[in-house]
Structures are given as structure tokens and as C-alpha cells.
Design an enzyme around this catalytic site. Structure first.
Site, PDB file in Angstrom:
ATOM      1  N   ASP A 103      13.637  70.179  48.117  1.00  0.00           N
ATOM      2  CA  ASP A 103      12.497  69.266  47.784  1.00  0.00           C
ATOM      3  C   ASP A 103      12.558  69.062  46.134  1.00  0.00           C
ATOM      4  O   ASP A 103      12.638  70.037  45.176  1.00  0.00           O
ATOM      5  CB  ASP A 103      11.121  69.799  48.178  1.00  0.00           C
ATOM      6  CG  ASP A 103       9.960  68.749  47.894  1.00  0.00           C
ATOM      7  OD1 ASP A 103       9.883  68.133  46.894  1.00  0.00           O
ATOM      8  OD2 ASP A 103       9.583  68.457  49.042  1.00  0.00           O
ATOM      9  N   SER A 112       5.604  84.047  47.246  1.00  0.00           N
ATOM     10  CA  SER A 112       6.112  84.941  48.345  1.00  0.00           C
ATOM     11  C   SER A 112       4.481  84.972  49.297  1.00  0.00           C
ATOM     12  O   SER A 112       3.392  84.828  48.871  1.00  0.00           O
ATOM     13  CB  SER A 112       5.799  86.706  47.863  1.00  0.00           C
ATOM     14  OG  SER A 112       7.011  86.851  46.960  1.00  0.00           O
ATOM     15  N   HIS A 165       5.826  90.839  51.818  1.00  0.00           N
ATOM     16  CA  HIS A 165       6.547  91.905  51.217  1.00  0.00           C
ATOM     17  C   HIS A 165       5.515  93.020  50.760  1.00  0.00           C
ATOM     18  O   HIS A 165       4.609  92.734  50.699  1.00  0.00           O
ATOM     19  CB  HIS A 165       7.591  91.565  50.298  1.00  0.00           C
ATOM     20  CG  HIS A 165       6.869  91.045  48.887  1.00  0.00           C
ATOM     21  ND1 HIS A 165       6.378  91.758  47.955  1.00  0.00           N
ATOM     22  CD2 HIS A 165       6.947  89.761  48.352  1.00  0.00           C
ATOM     23  CE1 HIS A 165       5.918  91.036  47.047  1.00  0.00           C
ATOM     24  NE2 HIS A 165       6.132  89.666  47.230  1.00  0.00           N
TER      25      HIS A 165
END
Length: 429
Positions: free
Chosen positions: A364, A379, A237
């Protein structure tokens, strides 16, 4: 239904039955499967692609085809080029699919925690400052119509690349009672404005009445490295300024290795965060040439290893990604990259570059215990499915930190300037 004539009554009943049948046909499974099959399919050399079936119809590849071959219900590209196959029902063709086979392409997945250091194009205006003058408090910047988010490119025709270059111009103009000619970039527009520095009675200096910044820093995660071109992609991003909330236009930038020191666990309504440290003088591992909605991109000085998946892996195009189990690579302590289970909840087969192509959910137990799900700093963590790099984690859902968005790797490669369709475009030209 009032019907005096039995024949007319039967006609009306039959008409209603036929109408319902016609309306239901588009919702039948065979028809929906037929409509979901694309008219065109893109695959890579030597990578099997599962083919859909329509009822008893099976896809057929022409005998002796030199570009593609078929193994059961899987299609395999033999070498780059164009071909086609046909769905047949009772020996009759019912749908043709064009196939583009791309050259074999692989990248090395990342997962490493990186420190990001950006220097802006010019200096960024992040606020207005009131100057204390004998006539009251004023802001020269506001008087000159300089707005928050503007980029100061030049003063009196000379390029400005860092904050330290601004003060001498201001001091000289103030002492000589002169105006400064500012060259300003506002979004896509560049213009000039005149600004008069004011003398601040509190700190005895001439001031612009602007808060400015020439650099930014943060952390993120490496997504991929392409060994042939030395190019990389990270974050997934755009990096925006924390004050203006606008994308940072970069003059230059570097990435370094960073060390994760602490995790602030996420909860509903409050996104978590990785805390990491890196020093300003730490040796760079790569540069930053592009800051886009799909991440940051540049070239690495040398390959950095994650210790788990350090060999080149094939990628999946957006239409090849499927809902189901996957894994992500990321760091939760120190510099050790670990592998964690996730599920791709939904994926959109995009034809054109777009962000938020997937929704990913952390499954998980270890990662949920440590982070609560997806946190800031994660990210760019690469998403792996069926031994292919399919994308990167980009955003967390504020109200559900276990889930967030992902971007398809196809578009990150495009932004990095890596053309996986090069062979096809060369032929077209």
C-alpha cells in the site's frame, strides 16, 4: 559411447533414455500436482474450498452425500462431519481424499491500538547491584546464586507479588542479622537459596544486591475477538522483558485503548516504531491471562469496534491461505483503524502450531509513505484475505522493513483456548 555391437549400443542408449525419463517423472507437473494434493482436507460449513485438478482428472463426490457437496471444482461443507471424495481418471479412481467438515466458526477482526500492562508472577530479577560495605563492594544476590532472569516467588515462605513487599523483609533481616530464605523460579525449576542482606554505607539501608521489577508496559495491536466466548488475541508474539530478553511470566495483566501519537519510519537495518500513549489509570477493556509465543490472550469486558469490519467473519485454516493480495487492519494515527493493502508472499500449510507461517509484504503506497512498511507496535494487525481472517503480522525483517512474518489465525485461536475442532474431537471420543 564406444560400442562395437550395434544391438548393445542401442540397448545402452535406450537404457539412458529410460533412466532420464524415470528421473524426470517426479518433476512433471501432473505428478507434482498429484503429490501436492493432501490425503486429508479440513473445511468449514458453508465455506466453498477450491479443489485442484490433475490433468483431465476431476474430483468426484458421491451422489447423495449429506456432509459435502460439489459445485464445479469447489467443495462445500453442508454440515459438520466426515466424508470423502475421489479423483477419477477415465472412470478409474486414482486418489482418495478424506474430508472433515467443522462447524461454522467466525471471529471479529481487530486492528485497534492497545496499551498492555503486565504484572509478573513474583518479581523479576533484571540485574545485580553492588553494595558498598566496609569490606568492599559485594552483591548479596550473586553470592546467593540468584541470576538475571530468575523470578523471586517467596521470601521466608510468604508470596511476593510486588516490589514494595520486598523491602520490609530485607530491613528486618538486616537489623536482626538473619538470612532470608528465597524461593526462586528459574525456567522450569523452582528451588530455595539463603541470602544475607548487606548494609550499604552510601544510602544507609540494607540491600539484596538485586535490581528487580514487578511490571511491564507496551503497545500492540488487537487481532481478533470471539463474541461467543468473549476471548481475544493480540500481538501475535510473546512479550519479553527488555533487560533479560526472556518471556514475562504474568500474574495478572490488563489491556486498554491507546492513542498513536507518532510514527518513526522504518528503513533498512533500522526498524520503525509506533509511539502511543495511554494512562495508568485508564479503564481496562480486557484482562490478560496468557503470554505465549503466539501473542497475549484473555477476555474482553466488552466488544471494541474498529469501525471498518465489525461483523463476525469466517477464518481460514493454514492450508487454505494462499499467496497473493490481502489486507491488514491497523492504526497509524490516533485511534482510527484503517485498511491497507499487502501481499502474502509465501505461506506454509502447518499441521501443528508454529510461528512464522507466512511472509507478508506491504504494497500500500499510503502505508509505505507513513511507516516505511511494518513497524514495532503493528504486531497483531489482522490479515484479511478473501473476506476471511487468516492471521496476524508478527515481526518485521530488519533489512527489509516492507516485509515481515505473520502467524496463522488457527494457532492464535488454539492459544486463546478456543477449540475450533471441538465437534470433531467429540465424535472421536
Amino acid at each position: 559411447m564406444n560400442c562395437l555391437n550395434p544391438i548393445e549400443c542401442c540397448r545402452k542408449i535406450l537404457g539412458v533414455i529410460l533412466l532420464v525419463a524415470v528421473l524426470c517423472i517426479p518433476f512433471s507437473k501432473p505428478v507434482q500436482t498429484y503429490l501436492s494434493i493432501p490425503n486429508e482436507l479440513t473445511v468449514f460449513e458453508n465455506e466453498p474450498t477450491a479443489l485442484q485438478t490433475i490433468g483431465s482428472s476431476v474430483p468426484k463426490v458421491k451422489a447423495g452425500d449429506s456432509v459435502i457437496e460439489q459445485e464445479a471444482n469447489a467443495l462445500i461443507g453442508k454440515h459438520s462431519g466426515e466424508s470423502e471424495f475421489v479423483y477419477e481418471l477415465a472412470g478409474l479412481p486414482i486418489k482418495k481424499v478424506d474430508v472433515n467438515v467443522l462447524k461454522d466458526f467466525k471471529v471479529i477482526p481487530g486492528g485497534q491500538s492497545i496499551g498492555v500492562k503486565l504484572h509478573t508472577l513474583g518479581v523479576l530479577v533484571v540485574g545485580h547491584h553492588l553494595v558498598d560495605t566496609p569490606d568492599g563492594k559485594v552483591s548479596p544476590g550473586e553470592e546467593a546464586n540468584v541470576q538475571v532472569g530468575d523470578i523471586l516467588l517467596k521470601i521466608n515462605g510468604k508470596d511476593i507479588k510486588q516490589m514494595s513487599e520486598v523491602a520490609p523483609f530485607v530491613e528486618e533481616a538486616g537489623k536482626n542479622d538473619e538470612k532470608l530464605k528465597l524461593t526462586i523460579k528459574r525456567e522450569k525449576e523452582t528451588f530455595e537459596t539463603m541470602l544475607t542482606p548487606y548494609y550499604d554505607d552510601q544510602d544507609n539501608k540494607y540491600r539484596l544486591g538485586l535490581y528487580i521489577r514487578d511490571s511491564a508496559a507496551g503497545i500492540g495491536t488487537m487481532t481478533f475477538y470471539h463474541p461467543d466466548s468473549k476471548k481475544y488475541g493480540a500481538l501475535g508474539h510473546v512479550i519479553s522483558d527488555m533487560d533479560t530478553k526472556k518471556p514475562i511470566e504474568i500474574h495478572e495483566g490488563t489491556i486498554v485503548r491507546s492513542n498513536v501519537t507518532e510514527i518513526e519510519k522504518g528503513s533498512n537495518g533500522v526498524p520503525g516504531e509506533k509511539r502511543a500513549k495511554f494512562s495508568a489509570d485508564q479503564s481496562q477493556i480486557g484482562n490478560i491471562t496468557r503470554n505465549s509465543p503466539f501473542g497475549i490472550f484473555g477476555k474482553l469486558d466488552k466488544q471494541v469496534k474498529n469501525g471498518i469490519m465489525d461483523n463476525p467473519m469466517p477464518i481460514a485454516l493454514s492450508h487454505q491461505v494462499k499467496e497473493g493480495p490481502a489486507k491488514i487492519l491497523t492504526v497509524v494515527e490516533g485511534e482510527q483503524v484503517r485498511e491497507f493493502d499487502v501481499e502474502i508472499v509465501s505461506t506454509v500449510p502447518q499441521k501443528y502450531p508454529a510461528t512464522k507461517g507466512m511472509i507478508v509484504k506491504v504494497t500500500d503506497p499510503d502505508l509505505l509513505k507513513i511507516t516505511g512498511g511494518i513497524v514495532q507496535g503493528m504486531s497483531g494487525s489482522p490479515i484479511i484475505q478473501d473476506d476471511k481472517v487468516v492471521g496476524a503480522v508478527t515481526h518485521v525483517f530488519v533489512n527489509d522493513p516492507t516485509s515481515g512474518y505473520g502467524v496463522h489465525i488457527e494457532w492464535m485461536l488454539h492459544e486463546a483456548g478456543i477449540n475450533i475442532y471441538e465437534e470433531e474431537q467429540e465424535k472421536a471420543s
